[in-house]
Design a protein around this motif. Sequence first.
Motif, PDB file in Angstrom:
ATOM      1  N   SER A   2      95.672  86.489   7.424  1.00  0.00           N
ATOM      2  CA  SER A   2      94.837  86.395   8.690  1.00  0.00           C
ATOM      3  C   SER A   2      94.034  85.152   8.350  1.00  0.00           C
ATOM      4  CB  SER A   2      93.893  87.329   8.750  1.00  0.00           C
ATOM      5  OG  SER A   2      92.909  86.962  10.028  1.00  0.00           O
ATOM      6  N   VAL A   3      94.228  84.072   9.161  1.00  0.00           N
ATOM      7  CA  VAL A   3      93.651  82.756   8.911  1.00  0.00           C
ATOM      8  C   VAL A   3      92.791  82.433  10.217  1.00  0.00           C
ATOM      9  CG1 VAL A   3      95.235  81.919   7.252  1.00  0.00           C
ATOM     10  CG2 VAL A   3      95.839  81.473   9.765  1.00  0.00           C
ATOM     11  N   SER A   4      91.954  81.553   9.986  1.00  0.00           N
ATOM     12  CA  SER A   4      91.141  81.013  11.285  1.00  0.00           C
ATOM     13  C   SER A   4      92.275  80.120  12.252  1.00  0.00           C
ATOM     14  CB  SER A   4      90.269  80.012  10.994  1.00  0.00           C
ATOM     15  OG  SER A   4      90.287  78.912  10.467  1.00  0.00           O
ATOM     16  N   ALA A   5      91.501  80.082  13.315  1.00  0.00           N
ATOM     17  CA  ALA A   5      92.621  79.561  14.398  1.00  0.00           C
ATOM     18  C   ALA A   5      92.680  78.113  14.065  1.00  0.00           C
ATOM     19  CB  ALA A   5      91.763  79.552  15.773  1.00  0.00           C
ATOM     20  N   ASN A   6      91.817  77.244  13.431  1.00  0.00           N
ATOM     21  CA  ASN A   6      92.201  75.856  13.082  1.00  0.00           C
ATOM     22  C   ASN A   6      93.179  75.582  11.858  1.00  0.00           C
ATOM     23  OD1 ASN A   6      90.716  74.865  15.023  1.00  0.00           O
ATOM     24  ND2 ASN A   6      88.855  75.199  14.115  1.00  0.00           N
ATOM     25  N   VAL A   7      93.457  76.702  11.220  1.00  0.00           N
ATOM     26  CA  VAL A   7      94.386  76.489  10.069  1.00  0.00           C
ATOM     27  C   VAL A   7      95.797  76.997  10.319  1.00  0.00           C
ATOM     28  CG1 VAL A   7      94.632  77.175   7.533  1.00  0.00           C
ATOM     29  CG2 VAL A   7      92.429  76.682   8.514  1.00  0.00           C
ATOM     30  N   ARG A   8      96.726  75.983  10.075  1.00  0.00           N
ATOM     31  CA  ARG A   8      98.076  76.510  10.210  1.00  0.00           C
ATOM     32  C   ARG A   8      98.558  77.372   9.010  1.00  0.00           C
ATOM     33  NH1 ARG A   8     101.302  71.146  10.467  1.00  0.00           N
ATOM     34  NH2 ARG A   8      99.453  70.560   9.304  1.00  0.00           N
ATOM     35  N   GLU A   9      99.276  78.442   9.318  1.00  0.00           N
ATOM     36  CA  GLU A   9      99.605  79.454   8.326  1.00  0.00           C
ATOM     37  C   GLU A   9     101.161  79.183   7.767  1.00  0.00           C
ATOM     38  OE1 GLU A   9     100.053  84.350   8.248  1.00  0.00           O
ATOM     39  OE2 GLU A   9      99.397  83.088   9.804  1.00  0.00           O
ATOM     40  N   SER A  10     101.254  79.642   6.534  1.00  0.00           N
ATOM     41  CA  SER A  10     102.581  79.332   5.815  1.00  0.00           C
ATOM     42  C   SER A  10     103.306  80.621   5.782  1.00  0.00           C
ATOM     43  CB  SER A  10     102.521  78.733   4.516  1.00  0.00           C
ATOM     44  OG  SER A  10     101.926  79.689   3.493  1.00  0.00           O
ATOM     45  N   GLY A  11     102.756  81.893   5.823  1.00  0.00           N
ATOM     46  CA  GLY A  11     103.453  82.762   5.695  1.00  0.00           C
ATOM     47  C   GLY A  11     103.222  83.556   4.231  1.00  0.00           C
ATOM     48  N   TYR A 221      82.872  74.381   6.826  1.00  0.00           N
ATOM     49  CA  TYR A 221      83.944  75.193   6.156  1.00  0.00           C
ATOM     50  C   TYR A 221      84.604  76.037   7.121  1.00  0.00           C
ATOM     51  CZ  TYR A 221      81.237  73.641   1.979  1.00  0.00           C
ATOM     52  OH  TYR A 221      80.611  72.936   0.993  1.00  0.00           O
ATOM     53  N   THR A 222      85.997  76.208   6.656  1.00  0.00           N
ATOM     54  CA  THR A 222      86.823  77.170   7.172  1.00  0.00           C
ATOM     55  C   THR A 222      87.211  78.172   6.250  1.00  0.00           C
ATOM     56  OG1 THR A 222      87.813  75.192   8.294  1.00  0.00           O
ATOM     57  CG2 THR A 222      89.134  77.443   8.198  1.00  0.00           C
ATOM     58  N   LEU A 223      87.185  79.568   6.665  1.00  0.00           N
ATOM     59  CA  LEU A 223      87.611  80.728   6.061  1.00  0.00           C
ATOM     60  C   LEU A 223      88.792  80.994   6.267  1.00  0.00           C
ATOM     61  CD1 LEU A 223      84.277  82.864   6.033  1.00  0.00           C
ATOM     62  CD2 LEU A 223      84.634  80.883   4.688  1.00  0.00           C
ATOM     63  N   ALA A 224      89.357  81.711   5.068  1.00  0.00           N
ATOM     64  CA  ALA A 224      90.964  82.327   5.428  1.00  0.00           C
ATOM     65  C   ALA A 224      90.962  83.580   4.605  1.00  0.00           C
ATOM     66  CB  ALA A 224      91.984  81.386   5.062  1.00  0.00           C
ATOM     67  N   ALA A 225      91.408  84.526   5.038  1.00  0.00           N
ATOM     68  CA  ALA A 225      91.790  85.797   4.340  1.00  0.00           C
ATOM     69  C   ALA A 225      92.959  85.635   3.542  1.00  0.00           C
ATOM     70  CB  ALA A 225      91.760  87.003   5.197  1.00  0.00           C
ATOM     71  N   LEU A 226      93.252  86.076   2.245  1.00  0.00           N
ATOM     72  CA  LEU A 226      94.327  86.141   1.551  1.00  0.00           C
ATOM     73  C   LEU A 226      95.098  87.516   1.283  1.00  0.00           C
ATOM     74  CD1 LEU A 226      93.157  83.329  -0.883  1.00  0.00           C
ATOM     75  CD2 LEU A 226      94.654  82.980   1.003  1.00  0.00           C
ATOM     76  N   ASP A 227      96.364  87.679   1.325  1.00  0.00           N
ATOM     77  CA  ASP A 227      96.868  88.875   1.015  1.00  0.00           C
ATOM     78  C   ASP A 227      97.171  88.943  -0.443  1.00  0.00           C
ATOM     79  OD1 ASP A 227      98.292  91.351   0.842  1.00  0.00           O
ATOM     80  OD2 ASP A 227      99.881  90.794   1.944  1.00  0.00           O
ATOM     81  N   ALA A 228      96.143  89.387  -1.142  1.00  0.00           N
ATOM     82  CA  ALA A 228      96.292  89.385  -2.648  1.00  0.00           C
ATOM     83  C   ALA A 228      97.176  90.432  -3.141  1.00  0.00           C
ATOM     84  CB  ALA A 228      95.084  89.481  -3.206  1.00  0.00           C
ATOM     85  N   GLY A 229      97.467  91.423  -2.223  1.00  0.00           N
ATOM     86  CA  GLY A 229      98.273  92.708  -2.646  1.00  0.00           C
ATOM     87  C   GLY A 229      97.599  94.131  -2.367  1.00  0.00           C
ATOM     88  N   PRO A 230      98.230  95.236  -2.161  1.00  0.00           N
ATOM     89  CA  PRO A 230      97.644  96.269  -2.086  1.00  0.00           C
ATOM     90  C   PRO A 230      96.490  96.787  -3.208  1.00  0.00           C
ATOM     91  CG  PRO A 230      99.946  96.668  -1.913  1.00  0.00           C
ATOM     92  CD  PRO A 230      99.688  95.246  -2.670  1.00  0.00           C
ATOM     93  N   GLY A 231      95.347  97.387  -2.701  1.00  0.00           N
ATOM     94  CA  GLY A 231      94.141  97.422  -3.407  1.00  0.00           C
ATOM     95  C   GLY A 231      93.119  96.263  -3.717  1.00  0.00           C
ATOM     96  N   ALA A 233      91.014  92.407  -1.909  1.00  0.00           N
ATOM     97  CA  ALA A 233      90.703  91.751  -0.934  1.00  0.00           C
ATOM     98  C   ALA A 233      90.601  90.246  -1.496  1.00  0.00           C
ATOM     99  CB  ALA A 233      89.482  92.111  -0.205  1.00  0.00           C
ATOM    100  N   ALA A 234      90.857  89.386  -0.545  1.00  0.00           N
ATOM    101  CA  ALA A 234      90.550  87.965  -1.045  1.00  0.00           C
ATOM    102  C   ALA A 234      90.356  86.967  -0.059  1.00  0.00           C
ATOM    103  CB  ALA A 234      92.090  87.394  -1.964  1.00  0.00           C
ATOM    104  N   ALA A 235      89.905  85.887  -0.383  1.00  0.00           N
ATOM    105  CA  ALA A 235      89.242  85.044   0.793  1.00  0.00           C
ATOM    106  C   ALA A 235      89.220  83.622   0.165  1.00  0.00           C
ATOM    107  CB  ALA A 235      88.122  85.294   1.191  1.00  0.00           C
ATOM    108  N   LEU A 236      89.214  82.639   1.062  1.00  0.00           N
ATOM    109  CA  LEU A 236      89.300  81.064   0.667  1.00  0.00           C
ATOM    110  C   LEU A 236      88.231  80.348   1.520  1.00  0.00           C
ATOM    111  CD1 LEU A 236      90.867  78.854  -0.772  1.00  0.00           C
ATOM    112  CD2 LEU A 236      92.566  78.686   1.200  1.00  0.00           C
ATOM    113  N   ALA A 237      87.431  79.568   0.865  1.00  0.00           N
ATOM    114  CA  ALA A 237      86.665  78.501   1.846  1.00  0.00           C
ATOM    115  C   ALA A 237      87.111  77.357   1.420  1.00  0.00           C
ATOM    116  CB  ALA A 237      85.216  79.000   1.667  1.00  0.00           C
ATOM    117  N   VAL A 238      87.313  76.451   2.856  1.00  0.00           N
ATOM    118  CA  VAL A 238      87.653  74.936   2.507  1.00  0.00           C
ATOM    119  C   VAL A 238      87.052  74.310   3.224  1.00  0.00           C
ATOM    120  CG1 VAL A 238      89.762  73.489   2.153  1.00  0.00           C
ATOM    121  CG2 VAL A 238      90.116  75.987   1.827  1.00  0.00           C
TER     122      VAL A 238
END
Length: 267
Positions: A2-11, A221-231, A233-238
């Motif tokens: 999940s990413v913010s609306a302004n950030v293009r996602e790579s998959g 700043y823009t926030l993005a959630a990262l899929d770090a794996g089961p169990g 949570a991870a996030a990025l602020a840029v």
Amino acid sequence: MSVSANVRESGAWSAPTGGYHLVRNEVHVWRARLNQPREALNLFQHVLSAEERARAERFHFEADRRRAVIGRGLSRLLLGLYLGRSAPQIEFKYNAFGKPGLADSSLPFQFNVSHSGEVILVAAAIDRVLGVDVEQIKPDMANGEIAARFFSRRECSTLMALPREMRAEAFFACWTRKEAYLKARGDGLSLPLDRFDVAFSPAENPRLLATRHDPAEASRYTLAALDAGPGYAAALAVEGSDWRLKCWEWPQTDRSQIDAWIRQAAP
């Protein structure tokens, strides 16, 4: 992811290729696992400075030593590639709150590291300050008492309004987004955690909702959630919003890829 609306996602997380490089308007996040083969650990150890190796050895537990070695070693390998120099030659400086950066302030590369449990994340960008955070989800921590100590009133209300079975993931989604923002700012806990609000409920895109210490920062700043794996949570602020997120997986078992990194980044 999940990413913010302004950030293009790579998959999904991608395997690196021989032509890997970082360009402007991209933010790269690398994921490495604690359980590395001997060749990879030797590579990470090799590129560290004597001070960094000594610092890692001071950790009592082997897992903590590995996290320190992998996080800093991978950072050095990436920066070595960006700068076209041997990874052991990279020199760092630290601000008053301990955030690392390149010693040569004229170089535009920014990076940040986080680790928890079995996961190590390294984020990098050009001319954009950033922060990354990963946490192993521990349901016993996700309670109202702890939230009241670290979250804002708005965040506590959002958390407690969720069904009980959703609160652990939501708690750590909130936690990592707040930590990523603080790490991007680079001033540690000098900013009280209840002075800003982040969006973290499953129905919301990650973002800063309010920054009462400086209202303009909510749009900086823009926030993005990262899929770090089961169990996890991870996030990025840029800093900024016009950037593309790319996620890379360190080649944990592919000996040929590890050898290629040895030749490129640690001559």
